[in-house]
Every structure is written in structure tokens, then in C-alpha cells.
Design an enzyme around this catalytic site. Structure first.
Site, PDB file in Angstrom:
ATOM      1  N   ALA A  11     -37.642 -68.588 -35.051  1.00 33.94           N
ATOM      2  CA  ALA A  11     -37.201 -68.834 -33.671  1.00 33.94           C
ATOM      3  C   ALA A  11     -38.384 -68.433 -32.776  1.00 33.94           C
ATOM      4  O   ALA A  11     -39.460 -68.129 -33.297  1.00 33.94           O
ATOM      5  CB  ALA A  11     -35.953 -68.028 -33.357  1.00 33.94           C
ATOM      6  N   GLY A  14     -40.303 -65.154 -33.684  1.00 37.88           N
ATOM      7  CA  GLY A  14     -40.947 -65.257 -34.997  1.00 37.88           C
ATOM      8  C   GLY A  14     -42.128 -66.213 -34.971  1.00 37.88           C
ATOM      9  O   GLY A  14     -43.209 -65.910 -35.498  1.00 37.88           O
ATOM     10  N   SER A  35     -33.745 -73.033 -41.978  1.00 37.48           N
ATOM     11  CA  SER A  35     -33.716 -74.491 -41.828  1.00 37.48           C
ATOM     12  C   SER A  35     -35.152 -74.973 -41.715  1.00 37.48           C
ATOM     13  O   SER A  35     -35.907 -74.538 -40.836  1.00 37.48           O
ATOM     14  CB  SER A  35     -32.897 -74.907 -40.606  1.00 37.48           C
ATOM     15  N   SER A 128     -41.847 -54.995 -28.836  1.00 34.07           N
ATOM     16  CA  SER A 128     -41.478 -55.274 -27.447  1.00 34.07           C
ATOM     17  C   SER A 128     -42.517 -56.135 -26.763  1.00 34.07           C
ATOM     18  O   SER A 128     -43.697 -56.076 -27.069  1.00 34.07           O
ATOM     19  CB  SER A 128     -41.325 -53.977 -26.655  1.00 34.07           C
ATOM     20  N   HIS A 185     -36.751 -47.211 -25.683  1.00 38.38           N
ATOM     21  CA  HIS A 185     -37.551 -48.085 -24.806  1.00 38.38           C
ATOM     22  C   HIS A 185     -36.627 -49.035 -24.043  1.00 38.38           C
ATOM     23  O   HIS A 185     -36.733 -49.199 -22.826  1.00 38.38           O
ATOM     24  CB  HIS A 185     -38.559 -48.880 -25.646  1.00 38.38           C
ATOM     25  N   GLU A 189     -35.782 -49.406 -20.159  1.00 38.09           N
ATOM     26  CA  GLU A 189     -35.905 -50.751 -19.545  1.00 38.09           C
ATOM     27  C   GLU A 189     -34.666 -51.050 -18.676  1.00 38.09           C
ATOM     28  O   GLU A 189     -34.789 -51.517 -17.540  1.00 38.09           O
ATOM     29  CB  GLU A 189     -36.056 -51.773 -20.680  1.00 38.09           C
ATOM     30  N   TYR A 190     -33.496 -50.755 -19.212  1.00 43.72           N
ATOM     31  CA  TYR A 190     -32.260 -50.974 -18.442  1.00 43.72           C
ATOM     32  C   TYR A 190     -32.280 -50.161 -17.147  1.00 43.72           C
ATOM     33  O   TYR A 190     -31.923 -50.653 -16.080  1.00 43.72           O
ATOM     34  CB  TYR A 190     -31.032 -50.542 -19.252  1.00 43.72           C
TER      35      TYR A 190
HETATM   36  C1  6PG Z   1     -38.408 -56.158 -25.263  1.00 45.76           C
HETATM   37  C2  6PG Z   1     -37.022 -56.450 -24.772  1.00 45.76           C
HETATM   38  C3  6PG Z   1     -36.320 -57.317 -25.769  1.00 45.76           C
HETATM   39  C4  6PG Z   1     -35.079 -57.985 -25.260  1.00 45.76           C
HETATM   40  C5  6PG Z   1     -34.002 -57.046 -24.857  1.00 45.76           C
HETATM   41  C6  6PG Z   1     -33.095 -57.629 -23.815  1.00 45.76           C
HETATM   42  O1  6PG Z   1     -38.707 -54.986 -25.387  1.00 45.76           O
HETATM   43  O2  6PG Z   1     -39.161 -57.098 -25.493  1.00 45.76           O
HETATM   44  O3  6PG Z   1     -36.325 -55.262 -24.625  1.00 45.76           O
HETATM   45  O4  6PG Z   1     -36.108 -56.550 -26.896  1.00 45.76           O
HETATM   46  O5  6PG Z   1     -35.414 -58.850 -24.238  1.00 45.76           O
HETATM   47  O6  6PG Z   1     -33.275 -56.769 -26.004  1.00 45.76           O
HETATM   48  O7  6PG Z   1     -31.981 -56.877 -23.812  1.00 45.76           O
HETATM   49  P1  6PG Z   1     -30.638 -57.269 -23.129  1.00 45.76           P
HETATM   50  O8  6PG Z   1     -30.337 -58.692 -23.493  1.00 45.76           O
HETATM   51  O9  6PG Z   1     -29.660 -56.317 -23.679  1.00 45.76           O
HETATM   52  O10 6PG Z   1     -30.894 -57.128 -21.662  1.00 45.76           O
END
Ligand code: 6PG
Length: 482
Positions: A11, A14, A35, A128, A185, A189-190
Site C-alpha cells: 500500500a 509500503g 494481491s 513515522s 510519539h 502528536e494528538y
Molecule cells: C506518523 C503518524 C501515522 C498516522 C497516525 C494517524 O507518525 O506518521 O502518526 O502513524 O498518520 O497513526 O493517527 P490517527 O489516524 O489516529 O490520527
């Protein structure tokens, strides 16, 4: 067998990771997807990558030189287990399976323990940086054995983002350590995203500035101590105009925030570890609240403040500056709490995690990359045993400089009826942490009253209980297990 590294799961993440690997000197990359159409699309669109493509596991495994190293990039969960079991059937001792998805670190610990007896290395690696990071240089947080890192480290270093000459990858710790740190991390981020959203909301509602004008403010902030990827993209999102309606895009996006779970995991594990990550928790809950459509509709006519709030034109710049400072202070708290959770997790699960190294590998490539991660790295370099990031000299000064603004902003928000859960809880946490006396003493008294849960005294050692239903005298007792 010609490939030194393989990728399973093609995807976007990847495919991009495979292309990144292929673009680095010395790598030959084997690719496989359940696939085959996807594999064909990738190899046709990117002949320059020289991929060694397979249509089945046998062929894929045969295309890998020993020690075989394969990175799994499939959706976290059951799919990962299925791919692992196919690889384990065919791999040999010394080979390395890397799970590069957003796996729950408890699963990673379990998988590593299950696979270890076969002599195959299982490495959970947090990656990330989204799609672009995967292609051009992510921040990588691998766990697993130190031995596997000898093979894996140079390969990962070749594709990782680079911050001040250093690749953004380090061996975080054994088994699930990498996925644990990636989870935190994401929790940070949240919090970061929620804080930025609150800042935007306050400025918009207070000053009436348009999203495009607020985009300029964020772009300006991005030249100072708040400089970060999330601030940068916030300006871009706010500047975007919807082609269909001509409205700012942010005004036509439904205000219900999604979540895939890593933020919630950060909070769940923090609760288990007893670490207050209140800023992160508020950010997770704010997303939950936003998605409660029926409740929001039912509550829409509940009364708000009796007087309307606006910022006078002449005061707008000062207000925006207050919000900027409140954002910076709250952000420091969010990171401080996140690092507390890393410290507690390392202790609980027996990982030797170097906090300064984590700050360093987050300086580039990842979603929370920010200028001030250098400050965090410095703080841990100066004092590896630092008990709370916010108490390090630089952060202490930064919060001290911001706190008047921070308090004004939280006061204004409460008065104006604008929800700022992350700003407010971060300030409450800060005040809780620095408090000379906390009302926890009263809570202990209450617990002792109804459950004989006992308490300790400030003036002498020992464990005590007041005979509440008797003559209310105090007795010395043994600690309650309740
Ligand atoms: C990253 C992001 C990635 C992903 C999150 C989004 O570090 O590249 O964190 O892992 O975009 O999982 O998380 P949510 O869909 O829960 O906002």
C-alpha cells in the site's frame, strides 16, 4: 537470492518505503504484496528502483540474501500475524522480520516472545512521517534484539531522515520498545494537534480573523520557537480554499475528528503505568467528543456565557501573542508528560531507553518534528536523570515567561465558553506539579473515613488510621492494601 532487504505489503506506506530503500546505494529490494496487481503497478511505475518482485512467499523468501531481512508494512492487527506466520515458516535462524506498522507494543512483545525460540529475530519498528516520510526519510524507532540491529541498523540508517547530520533512527530497546515509543510519539502528536486547533479556534472566535489570515499567523509562528511540521501544515490547511464552494476548506470539513487508536493506547497505558498524560488524554477525548453527533445536537441549545466575547482590534496582536505563548507552554507540558510515560514504560518493561536519543530521532522525519526537540535532547544530555522535562532550566524559563499569557488565555476561554481542554488541563497539571500542598491530603482523609484506607503524616513516619466511627482518636496501623 539477490535482495538484501524485502518489503511485504505495498500500500502507499509500503510502496514508498520500498522506493526509498531502492534509491539508496547498495540496496536491492525484494517486494511482495498479497494481491499481485499492486506489485505490478509498483514495478511498472518505478522501473528505476530495480525491484525484485515476487508473486508468492516462496519466491519472495528465495529472493532474499542471508541473513534475510523483510519489513512488513501491512495494516496493524490480524493481517500482521498472518504475514509473520508465512515468513516464520520459511525463514531460518538469524533472519530478521521487521513489523513497520503501527502495532500495539503488547502485540510486539507477544510476537517477539513467540518467535524468539525459532532463532529468527522479530523487530517491531515504529515508522513515522506519513507517506512522504516513508518515501524521503522517516523517523524510525526499532525495538528487538541488539544483535538484529547490527544488520538492520545500517539499512534503516540509509533511509531515515537526517537531522544535523545524524540519521533519525536508534535502537530504542528490546522487544516492544520501538512500538511503545512510536505509540507515545503519536500520543504527543494528538496533543500537539489539539493544542494547535485550540489556538486557531481562540484566535478565530476572538478576533474574527479569516482562516487565511490565521494561516499567516501560523506561518509567522513557524519562524520562531514553535517551528515544527505541524505548525507548518496548519498554515497550509488554513490557507486552502475549497474549489467547489469557494469557502475556506476548513469551513466545509465536517468537524468530527477520526482516530485509529494509537492516541487511545497512549492514554490506556499511561493509566496502567500511573502517569498523568492529561494533555494527551484531553486530545483523545476531544476527538471522541467531536464525533458524538447525537449528543452534540441534543446539547446544542444548552446555555453559554451571558455576555458575548470579542477581542478589540487594538488588542488583537497582544491576544495572538498570548495564545502563542500559551501554546508553547502547553506543548512543553505535552512533551514532558510523553517523556514521563517513556520513562515509566522503560522501567516497567525493562528497556534501557535513552531519552536524549529519542528526542534526537524525532528532530526530523516524523510528524512531531520540531525545533524544540533540540532543547529536549540538550536537557537530557545535561541531566540524564531529569525527573520532569518541564523542570529543566530551558523549559522552566520558557514556561515562566509564558505563564501569565497562559493563565489569561485559559481565563478568557472559560469566560467566553470556548472549549480549550488541552490548554486548560496542561495549565492545571503545571499548577498541580508545582503546588506546595495538594488537596490529596483531604482525599486521603476521605479514603480513611469510609474505607480505613489509612494515611501517612507530615510530621512522623508510620501509617495511621482515625477511628472515625469510634472516639475519633488516631491509631498507628499497618498499611492498607485496599
Ligand atoms: C506518523 C503518524 C501515522 C498516522 C497516525 C494517524 O507518525 O506518521 O502518526 O502513524 O498518520 O497513526 O493517527 P490517527 O489516524 O489516529 O490520527
Amino acid at each position: 537470492a539477490t535482495a538484501n532487504i524485502g518489503v511485504v505489503g505495498l500500500a502507499v506506506m509500503g510502496s514508498n518505503l520500498a522506493r526509498n530503500l531502492a534509491s539508496r546505494e547498495g540496496n536491492t529490494v525484494a517486494v511482495f504484496n498479497r494481491s499481485p496487481e499492486r506489485t505490478r503497478t509498483l514495478t511498472t511505475e518505478h522501473p528505476e528502483a530495480g525491484f525484485v518482485a515476487s508473486e508468492g512467499y516462496d519466491q519472495f523468501v528465495a529472493s532474499l540474501a542471508k541473513p534475510r531481512t523483510a519489513i512488513i508494512m501491512v495494516q496493524a492487527g490480524k493481517g500482521t500475524d498472518a504475514v509473520i506466520s508465512e515468513l516464520v515458516k520459511r525463514f531460518e535462524p538469524g533472519d530478521i522480520i521487521v513489523d513497520g506498522g503501527n502495532a500495539n507494543f503488547h502485540d510486539t512483545i507477544r510476537r517477539e516472545a513467540e518467535i524468539a525460540p525459532t532463532g529468527i529475530h522479530f523487530v517491531g519498528a515504529g515508522i513515522s512521517g506519513g507517506e512522504e516520510g516513508a518515501l524521503n526519510g522517516p523517523s524510525i524507532m526499532p525495538g528487538g534484539s541488539a544483535e538484529s540491529y547490527e544488520t538492520l541498523g545500517p539499512i534503516l540508517a540509509s533511509i531515515a531522515a537526517v537531522a544535523e547530520g545524524e540519521p533519525c533512527v536508534t535502537h530504542v530497546g528490546t522487544d516492544g520498545a520501538g512500538h511503545f515509543v512510536k505509540m507515545v510519539h503519536n500520543g504527543i502528536e494528538y496533543a500537539d494537534m489539539q493544542l494547535i486547533a485550540e489556538a486557531y479556534d481562540l484566535i478565530r472566535q476572538g478576533t474574527g480573523k479569516s482562516p487565511a489570515e490565521i494561516a499567516d499567523i501560523f506561518a509567522e509562528w513557524n519562524t520562531g520557537e514553535l517551528e515544527s511540521y505541524l505548525i507548518e501544515i496548519t498554515a497550509e490547511v488554513l490557507r486552502q480554499v475549497d474549489a467547489a464552494t469557494g469557502q475556506p476548506l476548513v469551513d466545509v470539513i465536517l468537524d468530527e475528528a477520526g482516530a485509529k487508536g494509537t492516541g487511545a493506547w497512549t492514554v490506556q497505558n499511561a493509566l496502567d503505568l500511573g502517569v498523568p498524560v492529561s494533555g494527551i488524554a484531553e486530545a483523545v477525548f476531544a476527538r471522541s467528543l467531536s464525533s458524538k453527533r447525537a449528543q452534540r445536537e441534543a446539547a446544542a441549545d444548552l446555555p453559554g456565557p451571558s455576555t458575548a466575547w470579542t477581542v478589540e482590534e487594538a488588542d488583537a496582536d497582544a491576544f495572538v501573542e498570548d495564545v502563542r505563548r500559551a501554546l508553547y507552554a502547553s506543548k512543553i507540558i505535552a512533551y514532558s508528560q510523553g517523556f514521563d510515560e517513556i520513562v515509566a514504560g522503560a522501567e516497567q518493561f525493562g528497556w534501557d531507553i535513552h531519552k536524549g536519543d529519542i528526542a534526537k530521532i524525532w528532530r526530523a522525519g516524523c510528524i512531531i518534528r520540531a525545533r524544540f526537540l533540540n532543547r529536549i535532547a540538550d536537557a537530557y544530555a545535561e541531566d540524564p536523570g531529569l525527573v520532569a522535562l518541564v523542570t529543566a532550566p530551558y523549559f522552566r524559563d520558557a514556561v515562566a515567561g509564558a505563564q501569565d499569557s497562559w493563565r489569561r488565555v485559559v481565563q478568557i476561554a472559560a469566560g467566553a465558553g470556548i472549549p480549550t481542554p488541552a490548554f486548560s488541563s496542561s495549565l492545571a497539571y503545571y499548577d498541580g506539579l508545582r503546588a506546595d500542598r495538594l488537596p490529596a491530603a483531604l482525599v486521603q482523609g476521605q479514603r480513611d473515613f469510609f474505607g480505613a484506607h489509612t494515611y501517612q503524616r507530615v510530621d512522623k513516619p508510620g501509617v495511621f488510621h482515625t477511628l472515625w466511627s469510634g472516639d475519633r482518636s488516631e491509631i498507628e496501623t499497618t498499611p492498607s492494601s485496599h
